[in-house]
Enzyme design. Structure first.
Site, PDB file in Angstrom:
ATOM      1  N   ASP A  68       0.842  -1.195   0.000  1.00 18.93           N
ATOM      2  CA  ASP A  68       0.000   0.000   0.000  1.00 18.93           C
ATOM      3  C   ASP A  68       0.884   1.254   0.000  1.00 18.93           C
ATOM      4  OD1 ASP A  68      -2.192  -1.623  -0.105  1.00 18.93           O
ATOM      5  OD2 ASP A  68      -3.016  -1.060   1.843  1.00 18.93           O
ATOM      6  N   HIS A  83      -3.885  -2.173  -2.155  1.00 15.58           N
ATOM      7  CA  HIS A  83      -4.224  -0.931  -2.853  1.00 15.58           C
ATOM      8  C   HIS A  83      -3.335  -0.664  -4.067  1.00 15.58           C
ATOM      9  CE1 HIS A  83      -7.217   1.144  -0.237  1.00 15.58           C
ATOM     10  NE2 HIS A  83      -6.844   0.183   0.571  1.00 15.58           N
TER      11      HIS A  83
END
Ligand SMILES: [Mn+2]
Length: 384
Positions: free
Chosen positions: A49, A85
């Protein structure tokens, strides 16, 4: 060897649609890198992420590039495993791959190890729960490589552990190979460490508040000294995190809380805080506007969230205490729609995974996924 273990920087996240918040995420990342350099680390490990979105804006990429260039000039490599993500929905290259010319190493299922100054770094990108078999197979392989390696070994993963995410984990600690000295994890935004294998497992947590539920966690990263028998961890706190204040109030207390909020805000110093009101019951819109206008100028953002009085307990599918989310969704759907349940449940589960990777909270993702499938097939849940 001294490493800095950073994770979940979520660069490019313009929270609440605010450019200031986007800048906050970047500036604490810069701070983390500067602090790591001050400590003379040999390498920086990032457990995923890096970016909030798999398609960050050019501005974000350019700012990230400047930081990476600074590390490159200092001769400190950055090694990364892409997180949930960072990954594109289908295939595609995670954006961190763009920086190999500046010495950024990205570990993936195709390229799962890197040796640097006698230390082995192994790991791969986030894989969702339905690919658990692949995860376990790869872990066996990495474990074997580590056990035959003579130096120190670091396993980097962006995954949820059952102990920390009992309803949405991919792995339990017992399933990790025991041959590593340091387990550099990412994904969980709350800092955590425990002993594991030949050493220590740690999540440094996020570097800024991605969600209001995180605001009580300490934000920072770990310095990990691998020179002794056991890795030694010290926590480096990040100072540049924007203050956030949360007030849980009854609707009638909203305006009387303002004085207290103003007093608290004045103690925040530097950055203007984000103020959250969690109202237990219905909010009068005009009342909130009044409160909000009194605080405007003192705060970056004033937000209100309404917490329904009957939160605990909730509907069947929300009380997912069971460890297997798929079974829970199945049993809920079976109750509601009978025969086709299994097929629909697996659809709902896939949808749930997509929604969670898009940043919805677990509860929200489950509710939306089930609703979506119900909607598609024209089934109504019993309480309608
Ligand atoms: Mn994250």
């Amino acid at each position: 060897m001294l490493i800095a273990h950073v994770s979940d920087t979520h660069l490019g996240y313009a929270q609440y649609g605010l450019e200031e918040r986007e800048n906050d995420f970047m500036s604490v990342f810069r701070e983390a890198v500067e602090k790591a350099l001050e400590e003379h680390v040999d390498v920086i490990v990032h457990s995923g992420d890096v970016f909030h979105s798999p398609r960050p804006r050019i501005k974000t990429l350019r700012e990230f590039r400047e930081v990476v260039r600074r590390l490159w000039e200092k001769g400190v490599p950055l090694v990364v495993v892409p997180g949930s993500h960072d990954m594109q929905r289908r295939r595609g290259v995670p954006p961190v791959m763009l920086f190999d010319d500046l010495g950024v190493r990205v570990l993936t299922t195709k390229n799962y190890k890197w040796e640097y100054n006698g230390v082995l770094f192994a790991g791969f990108q986030y894989l969702p729960r339905h690919r658990r078999q692949v995860i376990l197979e790869l872990l066996r392989k990495l474990g074997a490589i580590a056990s035959g390696f003579s130096g120190k070994t670091v396993l980097m993963l962006h995954q949820g552990l059952r102990r920390l995410l009992p309803t949405s984990y991919e792995l339990s600690i017992a399933e990790l190979p025991g041959d590593f000295h340091y387990y550099a994890f990412g994904h969980v935004h709350k800092p955590f460490k425990t002993s594991c294998g030949r050493g220590v497992l740690a999540y440094p947590g996020s570097t800024e508040n991605v969600d209001v539920t995180e605001i009580s966690y300490d934000k920072g990263f770990y310095l990990v000294d691998l020179s002794g028998d056991q890795p030694e961890l010290s926590r480096i706190k990040l100072e540049g995190v924007r203050p956030q204040l949360l007030y849980e109030v009854k609707p009638e207390e909203l305006s009387s809380t303002v004085r207290r909020v103003i007093a608290d805000v004045s103690k925040c110093g530097g950055l203007k805080p984000v103020v959250h009101f969690r109202v237990l019951g219905d909010v009068d819109r005009r009342e909130f506007e009044k409160v909000s206008s009194r605080l405007r100028g003192l705060c970056l953002k004033v937000r209100v969230e309404v917490k329904p009085p009957l939160e605990e307990g909730g509907e069947g599918y929300e009380v997912v205490e069971t460890l297997d989310l798929k079974t829970a969704i199945e049993s809920y759907l079976r109750a509601v729609m009978g025969r086709d349940a299994d097929r629909l449940a697996s659809m709902a589960y896939d949808l749930f995974l997509i929604l969670s990777s898009e940043g919805y909270s677990e509860r929200e993702a489950i509710a939306r996924a089930v609703k979506e499938v119900e909607g598609l097939y024209g089934v109504r849940s019993s309480e309608d």
